[in-house]
Design an enzyme around this catalytic site. Sequence first.
Site, short mmCIF file in Angstrom:
data_model
loop_
_atom_site.label_atom_id
_atom_site.label_comp_id
_atom_site.label_asym_id
_atom_site.label_seq_id
_atom_site.Cartn_x
_atom_site.Cartn_y
_atom_site.Cartn_z
N HIS A 158 0.83 -1.20 0.00
CA HIS A 158 0.00 0.00 0.00
C HIS A 158 0.87 1.26 0.00
CE1 HIS A 158 -3.51 2.52 1.25
NE2 HIS A 158 -2.55 3.24 1.83
N GLU A 159 1.84 1.29 0.91
CA GLU A 159 2.69 2.48 0.99
C GLU A 159 3.58 2.63 -0.25
OE1 GLU A 159 2.08 4.66 3.12
OE2 GLU A 159 0.74 3.41 4.30
N HIS B 192 1.91 4.62 -2.79
CA HIS B 192 2.05 6.08 -2.61
C HIS B 192 3.46 6.53 -3.00
CE1 HIS B 192 -1.79 6.49 -0.69
NE2 HIS B 192 -1.46 5.80 0.39
#
Length: 430
Positions: free
Chosen positions: A17-18, A21
């Site tokens: 998920h990170e 980003h």
Amino acid sequence: MGVGIALLGLLVSIAWHELGHLVPAKKFGVTVTQYMIGFGPTLYSRVRRGTEYGLKAVPLGGYIRMLGMYPAESQLPMATAGRRDPLRVAGPRRWMREIAAEAREYSASEVSPRHRAHTFSALPPGKRIVVMLGGPLANLVLAFVLLAVAYCAIGAPTTSTTIAGVAECVSASGAECTDQDAPSPAEQAGIEPGDTIVAWNGTEIEEWAELQTLIREGGDAPAVVTVDRDGGRVDLTVAPVVVERPVEGGGTAHVAVVGINPVLVLERMGPGELLTTFGDGLGRTFGMIVTLPAQLIDLVGSLVSGGERSDGVIGLVGVGRIAGEATSTDNAFGVTGSVLVLLELIAALNMALFAFNLIPLLPLDGGHLAGALWEMARRRIARWRGRPDPGPINTARALPLTLAVSALFVLLVVVLVIADLVQPVSLTGG
């Protein structure tokens, strides 16, 4: 081992998920100072190309730290400076403006002159949307890949038309058989485990659901069932019995029963069926998010009253318990079945991360997305009306709400942990 795999799956999902980003942020030139998995004390970290990559002690989330998350005072319109000045108001409004001003000042203090063009707030709204949407989309992609491996490479559990077992009796209450109960219709007819039902009253059968429909529609009228036994066809006459059984949603109904259960097999899905299954799962996940407040109220009520816990949201403790059961409980497919459950579990976790992070509240990704979308719309409206660019949204104003939302998230975690310990969810329903 199952708990360890679930924890590893959680960490990988958070890291992925990170990364969703991090990659677009760096691509757009944003200075990212930290990429961290977990919260609390740092267990391990390493600095590479100006970014500290690390693992923290509490694996309940993660974050990347981008410079300039809040726009500096110099980036905001001078015409609205009075609306940001804490000294012009009193009471709670002053407190909220002070929090926002302090956040902007702290954010600006981290940015050196050479980094001013490389901050998150300096990005156009469209690029900010890409950065913030990257994390949830990464989870969505991972969920799809995991389900593709589970259902297309391994297969989904499916009922076949082969008989796994024949009931000794069909008791009216559904309880265990006694000496007073008559043999089941299947046993009286001579149906045996290993038989494959190929026809019911002359109607060819290919799926178990078709057989269930024909039995239900025929009631207690005798029927000729054709089975494949040892390579040959055998016709048997069976007389179903009608009994009262509970039905989904509450209540009871009179249904025709023969007293047979099917062999479960793993059947691989095609692309179309996978997409349908994935869409259905995603829809249920969003439904779970929408009804989350009501579910929590019911959950707290069951904890207080000691009543039965309803099916619904579970916490990380519950996920770990299910993962542990998946690897320690016997199932029809052995190790393959355990792997399948774990893949489904981690895929469901990633679907939940996708949907949950789209909630339009800070500090979630959805809060930043909502701010960027509103800023984009506001700028376009100003351009259409021939007015000056209104500038970036003062997202620091939402900090008081952010603190309240964060407190609610902590409360949510605590309630789910207590519920998972006091009223644990089990794969077997026990």
